[in-house]
Write an enzyme that holds these catalytic residues in place. Structure first.
Site, PDB file in Angstrom:
ATOM      1  N   CYS A  31       0.836  -1.189   0.000  1.00  0.00           N
ATOM      2  CA  CYS A  31       0.000   0.000   0.000  1.00  0.00           C
ATOM      3  C   CYS A  31       0.873   1.242   0.000  1.00  0.00           C
ATOM      4  O   CYS A  31       2.095   1.175   0.003  1.00  0.00           O
ATOM      5  CB  CYS A  31      -0.883   0.009   1.227  1.00  0.00           C
ATOM      6  SG  CYS A  31       0.104  -0.009   2.708  1.00  0.00           S
ATOM      7  N   CYS A  34       3.528   1.684   2.797  1.00  0.00           N
ATOM      8  CA  CYS A  34       4.826   1.035   2.603  1.00  0.00           C
ATOM      9  C   CYS A  34       5.731   1.946   1.785  1.00  0.00           C
ATOM     10  O   CYS A  34       6.921   2.067   2.059  1.00  0.00           O
ATOM     11  CB  CYS A  34       4.662  -0.283   1.843  1.00  0.00           C
ATOM     12  SG  CYS A  34       3.461  -1.382   2.544  1.00  0.00           S
ATOM     13  N   ASP A 439       1.669 -31.998 -15.113  1.00  0.00           N
ATOM     14  CA  ASP A 439       2.824 -32.639 -14.507  1.00  0.00           C
ATOM     15  C   ASP A 439       2.388 -32.905 -13.062  1.00  0.00           C
ATOM     16  O   ASP A 439       1.452 -32.290 -12.579  1.00  0.00           O
ATOM     17  CB  ASP A 439       4.006 -31.673 -14.572  1.00  0.00           C
ATOM     18  CG  ASP A 439       5.155 -32.123 -13.718  1.00  0.00           C
ATOM     19  OD1 ASP A 439       5.499 -33.308 -13.832  1.00  0.00           O
ATOM     20  OD2 ASP A 439       5.681 -31.312 -12.953  1.00  0.00           O
ATOM     21  N   ASP A 625       6.046 -27.603 -14.163  1.00  0.00           N
ATOM     22  CA  ASP A 625       6.956 -26.681 -13.497  1.00  0.00           C
ATOM     23  C   ASP A 625       8.420 -27.071 -13.614  1.00  0.00           C
ATOM     24  O   ASP A 625       9.290 -26.274 -13.322  1.00  0.00           O
ATOM     25  CB  ASP A 625       6.613 -26.584 -12.006  1.00  0.00           C
ATOM     26  CG  ASP A 625       7.016 -27.834 -11.258  1.00  0.00           C
ATOM     27  OD1 ASP A 625       6.906 -28.919 -11.855  1.00  0.00           O
ATOM     28  OD2 ASP A 625       7.449 -27.731 -10.105  1.00  0.00           O
ATOM     29  N   ASP A 629       9.809 -30.474 -17.905  1.00  0.00           N
ATOM     30  CA  ASP A 629       8.554 -30.114 -18.552  1.00  0.00           C
ATOM     31  C   ASP A 629       8.751 -29.038 -19.612  1.00  0.00           C
ATOM     32  O   ASP A 629       7.880 -28.825 -20.452  1.00  0.00           O
ATOM     33  CB  ASP A 629       7.565 -29.573 -17.518  1.00  0.00           C
ATOM     34  CG  ASP A 629       7.195 -30.613 -16.492  1.00  0.00           C
ATOM     35  OD1 ASP A 629       6.962 -31.751 -16.894  1.00  0.00           O
ATOM     36  OD2 ASP A 629       7.156 -30.281 -15.302  1.00  0.00           O
TER      37      ASP A 629
END
Lengths: 740, 58
Positions: A31, A34, A439, A625, A629
């Site tokens: 926000c 920060c 996967d 991932d 793959d």
């Protein structure tokens, strides 16, 4: 922990004013508070020239006077404030200033300025034509319009001209070819008309066309850029650096681009291996789940090859970085990846397909109009005027906005659903998918393993084992520690690399580690594993008591079962292709109710299976991932990977989804289907608009006023139709219990 | 209609000023962070007077 310095010089660049500059990806910015906290916190530090946080891209740009403070202090200040930050590797940070976006915006501004001023003059001419304007004034207004329109069109038309020229030189037709022809002819005609003191000129149409099309172009660009910026942040926060071991024995943390083959790198226990290499010294276990999908740990000693992306589980290793030579896994993956990307027939985007149908038709219509008027009327100038007016009225204003407007709205919706698109046309391809190949490891399951037999072990034993586990960096011990509420490690625990940890507590010896280390016979270990297929065992022995087995396995993503059920309900065909052993894959497949599964698949096997499916006419969405793959992600019609995926897999995927949930996959498919429907509607609307407008133009009834109204209204309709998706999205989000 | 001789250049010049202003603000990076900009206007740290006042008060 080994204290070693990070080589900050590699991340720092010099500004023209002579200050040091660094860009950082900052995590945890949520926000405006920060933003203020970070900027104030850094600003208070002496030597800081400028600190500015970009709340859109979550990036921090810091300038400081070299010598008064350092990059190290900047990062430590940030971490004191509670934000994890990691600098960008300048070598990987492309296009910081976003030159393309700025050029489009400048062109848009110029086109907008020109359009409004010409319209001012045009409206005067139109009303003057009705109330008896004198010829000199009209000619003056037309010349003035030409004075504004011609330079403006040359400036604002450059993006289209470039794209049209590159399309023509590649012997293709894209949407920009008819745009450039239409705009040039409209300007040419208007100059001719002005020379002859005619009643009408089309300057405002030409510039208005550019203005609307530039809006579409800018939206398209903004969408791509936002996703790319976010993906770069993720990459930077993953801190892909390597601890380089220098000849004098000191360690330096450097970006991967600064490591050359032959260099020695230090890989600590619990860290990922940053680059492929051969182990020089050290004895450890390697978790290859991200690379092969195999969940069991593999031993690694001097001479063994370790791959980038694998997790060094047990002990520190020194690795000599190798070049890609020989038949290593990464070589095979790279080779397959290249072959897959080349073999994949270039997907023809919806808009380009529309353009290739549209431009010959429109140009033919214009030609026929010219011939018709010439034969019937005999006046070639009149015939040319009418023919060009056909081109102006059909110029693909709405067509140019039809697809980008939908893509922008959809990518915004997907962004909120936790999905980042890499490619703009991924939306179209996602919508076409009818088969989903998953996967297993890290995709259907979470990337981090977890304790699965907690209920079988008494709490007191579990907590004590958890405390001992805290002393170890081994991933199995880490999983055990996370599954308990232990927070204080057992004092004086020693780690025996590759075996386990041992400690003394109240005169008893506590051991946590492999079956052999804790003295459990092989048969007993196998029996303990039987009820947990696919799990890995870690044992705990308290004094002379019987060793207690803890089964650690990768858990399904929390909503995997609902997601799979929802996908099946939507009519997708589902399949699992895993590199892991058969037992764990069968277990997962059974729990998810997926009948088609294959285990022990190598990267080439996965591609072959996807090829088979594609040959059957299926359009495959691959979700994976691992490094193994990556080739099949590139080979599939469309692909997604979780944010925890290895770099290579993420780069090969069309979209990345965030978080622990699997539901973003289903959400993305639903949004994509709706988006494609909206794109097709928009294209049909543009066609219908042309069907209505062209007869008027052919009949010679089109005036510049008519053209201006038709163009702007069709663009607005197409944009509104795209925005409608957002309303639908809001409605479906408002429904509770999504996915049930 | 003689009034047009200077009214039109004036109108165009005003428009050009707007365009130049936009191009300048674009070049100055004012559109780089549209998300942050809407919160920055609420920041008071560009008002030294008020801060001094607070210091005196506290």
């Amino acid at each position: 922990m080994t204290a070693h310095e990070r080589d900050w010089d590699a991340f720092v660049t010099l500004t023209p004013e002579g200050h040091a500059h660094m860009d950082l990806a900052v995590e945890g910015v949520t926000c405006a508070a920060c933003m203020v906290e970070i900027e104030r916190g850094l600003g208070a530090q002496p030597g800081i020239e400028k600190a500015r946080l970009n709340l859109t891209s979550h990036r921090l740009a810091v300038d400081w006077r070299d010598g008064e403070t350092s990059a190290e202090q900047v990062v430590s200040t940030l971490s004191r404030l509670g934000y994890r930050a990691h600098p960008f590797d300048p070598a990987q940070m492309r296009e910081r200033a976003d030159a393309t976006g700025r050029e489009l915006l400048r062109s848009l501004a110029v086109a907008g300025f020109a359009m409004m001023n010409i319209m001012l003059l045009s409206v005067s001419v139109w009303s003057g034509n009705a109330s008896g304007i004198d010829t000199e004034t009209r000619d003056f207004f037309h010349w003035l319009s030409a004075l504004i329109a011609l330079p403006a069109a040359v400036y604002a038309g450059r993006p289209f001209l470039r794209s049209a020229l590159s399309a023509i030189s590649a012997r293709r037709l894209n949407m920009d070819v008819p745009i450039v022809i239409g705009v040039s002819l409209a300007l040419f005609l208007s100059v001719m008309q002005t020379l002859q003191s005619a009643h009408h000129a089309y300057f405002e149409s030409a510039v208005m066309l550019l203005f609307f099309l530039l809006i579409g172009r800018y939206l398209d660009h903004m969408m791509r850029r936002r996703t790319r910026a976010f993906a770069e942040n993720i990459a930077a926060l993953k801190a892909e650096t390597a601890a380089l071991l220098r000849p004098d024995g000191s360690l330096r943390e450097v970006p991967l681009s600064k490591v050359a083959p032959g260099d020695l790198i230090h890989v600590r226990a619990g860290e990922r291996v940053p680059l492929d290499g051969r182990v020089e010294t050290g004895l450890s276990e390697i978790d290859q789940s991200l690379v092969t999908g195999e969940t069991a740990l593999a031993a690694a000693g001097p001479g063994d090859v370790v791959y980038a992306g694998t997790l060094n589980a047990a002990a520190n290793l020194t690795v000599r970085v190798t070049t890609a030579s020989g038949a290593t896994l990464l070589d095979e993956v790279t080779r397959l990846l290249e072959a897959a990307s080349q073999a994949k027939s270039r997907h023809v985007q919806l808009a380009d397909r529309a353009a290739s149908l549209y431009s010959p038709l429109v140009h033919l219509a214009a030609l026929m109009t010219f011939i018709g008027w010439f034969v019937l009327g005999g006046d070639w100038q009149q015939a040319l005027v009418v023919a060009i007016s056909v081109l102006i009225i059909t110029c693909p204003c709405a067509l140019g906005l039809a697809v980008p407007a939908v893509q922008v709205v959809t990518s915004g919706l997907l962004f909120r659903a936790g999905v980042l698109l890499h490619a703009g046309d991924a939306v179209e391809r996602l919508a076409e998918a009818d088969t989903i190949v998953f996967d297993k490891t890290g995709t259907l399951t979470l990337a981090i393993p977890d304790l699965v037999n907690a209920a079988e072990v008494p709490v007191a034993v579990r907590e004590l084992a958890g405390r001992l586990a805290l002393a170890s960096r081994h991933p199995l011990a880490g999983a055990l520690a996370r599954a308990t509420s232990a927070s204080v490690p057992v004092e004086g625990a020693r780690e025996c690399p590759g075996e386990g940890v041992v400690a003394e507590l109240g005169g008893r010896e506590l051991r946590l580690g492999s079956a052999g280390f804790c003295g459990l016979p092989e048969t007993a270990a196998r029996a303990a594993l039987a009820s947990h297929p696919g799990a890995s065992l870690i044992l705990f022995r308290d004094g002379d008591a019987a060793p207690v087995p803890f089964a650690i396995a990768q858990k399904l993503r929390p909503d995997a079962i609902e997601t799979v059920a929802r996908l099946r309900g939507l009519g997708y065909r589902l399949e699992i292709l895993s590199g892991d052993r058969a037992a764990p894959v069968a277990d997962i497949a059974e729990r998810l109710g997926i009948a088609d599964w294959r285990a022990g698949m190598k990267p080439a096997d996965k591609i072959a299976r996807i090829g088979e499916l594609a040959a059957d006419g299926a359009r495959v969405l691959m979700v994976g991932d691992g490094l193994n793959d990556a080739p099949s992600l590139a080979a599939a019609h469309v692909s997604m990977s979780p944010v925890t995926a290895v770099h290579v897999a993420q780069a090969a995927a069309d979209a990345v989804f965030l978080g622990d949930r699997l539901m973003p996959v289903a959400d993305a498919l639903c949004h994509a289907r709706r988006a494609r429907a909206a794109m097709v509607q928009n294209l049909w609307f543009s066609t219908a608009y042309n069907l209505v407008a062209v007869p008027f133009a052919v009949a010679g009834l089109v005036t510049p006023l008519f053209a201006a109204l038709a163009m702007s209204s069709s663009s607005v309709v197409v944009t509104l139709n795209a925005l409608r998706l957002r309303l639908d999205g809001a409605r479906s989000r408002a429904l509770p219990g999504e996915g049930n | 209609m003689d009034v047009l001789i200077y009214l039109i250049p004036v109108a165009l010049a005003l428009g050009l000023m707007g365009l130049a202003g936009f191009l300048w603000s674009l070049k100055a990076g004012q559109y780089d962070d549209l998300e942050g900009a809407k919160y920055r206007i609420l920041e008071d740290d560009d008002l030294p007077d008020e801060k001094d006042g607070n210091d005196r008060g506290g």
